[in-house]
Design an enzyme around this catalytic site. Structure first.
Site, PDB file in Angstrom:
ATOM      1  N   CYS A  95      28.310  32.480  42.046  1.00  0.00           N
ATOM      2  CA  CYS A  95      27.818  33.752  41.722  1.00  0.00           C
ATOM      3  C   CYS A  95      26.163  33.689  41.567  1.00  0.00           C
ATOM      4  CB  CYS A  95      28.616  34.765  40.755  1.00  0.00           C
ATOM      5  SG  CYS A  95      28.263  36.297  40.744  1.00  0.00           S
ATOM      6  N   HIS A 205      34.718  33.511  40.916  1.00  0.00           N
ATOM      7  CA  HIS A 205      34.985  33.209  39.456  1.00  0.00           C
ATOM      8  C   HIS A 205      36.444  33.044  39.363  1.00  0.00           C
ATOM      9  CE1 HIS A 205      30.956  34.306  38.227  1.00  0.00           C
ATOM     10  NE2 HIS A 205      31.283  35.507  38.407  1.00  0.00           N
TER      11      HIS A 205
HETATM   12  N1  GLN Z   1      23.722  38.328  37.696  1.00  0.00           N
HETATM   13  C1  GLN Z   1      24.008  38.477  39.354  1.00  0.00           C
HETATM   14  C2  GLN Z   1      24.512  39.728  39.849  1.00  0.00           C
HETATM   15  O1  GLN Z   1      24.760  40.575  39.134  1.00  0.00           O
HETATM   16  C3  GLN Z   1      25.243  37.477  39.053  1.00  0.00           C
HETATM   17  C4  GLN Z   1      26.429  37.687  38.280  1.00  0.00           C
HETATM   18  C5  GLN Z   1      27.516  36.771  38.167  1.00  0.00           C
HETATM   19  O2  GLN Z   1      27.099  35.405  38.009  1.00  0.00           O
HETATM   20  N2  GLN Z   1      28.862  37.050  38.126  1.00  0.00           N
HETATM   21  O3  GLN Z   1      24.489  39.682  41.028  1.00  0.00           O
END
Ligand code: GLN
Length: 251
Positions: A95, A205
């Site tokens: 992510c 995740h």
């Molecule tokens: N901040 C990033 C987004 O919202 C990654 C979010 C995350 O790592 N879950 O796209």
């Protein structure tokens, strides 16, 4: 066995890239090595510390927008990960981590921040023309059918991101797989992630390696070659099947 021969797993900036529990990926890799009688050392790399060279596996997790910018700035101060990758090290980036190892990602109102450029992807809030609404945040379960050459079962996880990620035209690497449930990269091809050599980026995740032990073993095989099969724990497969059933996804 001597510590020198231990597999070294670097967990990068857990205070910045630990919001979604992706540090569990280090725990899973370490435990799957220990179960096989192989020594392992998990090297936590606190934010602000230089990233050590010479690790076998580098792990980057998800995080919120501001910590993600701080992480990218810290990582761009040295090229330890890029050098390790050039020598064959494995990277799993999830992510925010995935967005950071790409070439650029969104950072606040209309701003774009440079990534590490380890993989040929770029992330934006939207790739649509400006008069299109920004797509809603991708939140929920995700199931990915891995690229056939990876020879993996369906990948399960959850996603929570605002960014949409696309491969650069003519860039290296291939998608990790096709999205069967969820959003993933969020582009019309309905793919998730990227695989380029021993570098994997993904939106999953879970932690992804806890829900998908076969993926953990693929990463370990990139370090060790073929490893002995591991029988357990049986609960993992029971839970995987229960999730797939609940999501109405069939292998
Ligand atoms: N901040 C990033 C987004 O919202 C990654 C979010 C995350 O790592 N879950 O796209």
């Amino acid at each position: 066995m001597s510590l020198e021969s231990a597999t070294r797993i670097a967990l990068i900036y857990p205070e910045l890239l630990g919001t979604y529990g992706d540090g569990g990926n280090a725990t899973v890799l370490a435990q799957r090595l220990r179960w096989r009688g192989l020594p392992v050392e998990v090297v936590g790399v606190p934010a602000g510390e230089p990233v050590p060279g010479g690790c076998d596996i580098y792990l980057l997790g998800g995080g919120e927008d501001e910590p993600q910018v701080l992480a990218a700035e810290g990582l761009r101060r040295n090229s330890a990960i890029a050098q390790a990758v050039a020598q064959g090290a494995v990277v799993l980036a999830v992510c925010a981590g995935y967005q950071v190892i790409g070439t650029s990602f969104p950072a606040g109102e209309g701003q774009v921040h440079d990534g590490l450029g380890l993989v040929d992807v770029e992330t934006r809030r939207s790739f649509d023309p400006p008069d299109h609404p920004v797509p809603p945040r991708a939140v929920g379960d995700i199931v990915v059918e891995p690229a056939p050459e990876l020879a993996l079962p369906l990948l399960l996880g959850y996603e929570n991101h605002g960014g949409r990620t696309r491969r650069l035209p003519g860039g290296h690497g291939r998608p990790l797989g096709l999205v069967r449930k969820g959003i993933g990269n969020g582009t019309p091809e309905r793919t998730d992630g990227i695989v380029d050599g021993h570098v994997i980026g993904t939106y999953l995740h879970g932690p992804v390696l806890a829900q998908n032990p076969a993926l953990a073993d693929l990463l370990l095989s990139w370090v060790h070659g073929r490893l002995p099969e591991l029988a357990g724990p049986p609960e993992t497969e029971v839970l995987r099947q229960a999730r797939l059933h609940a999501l109405d996804v069939h292998a």
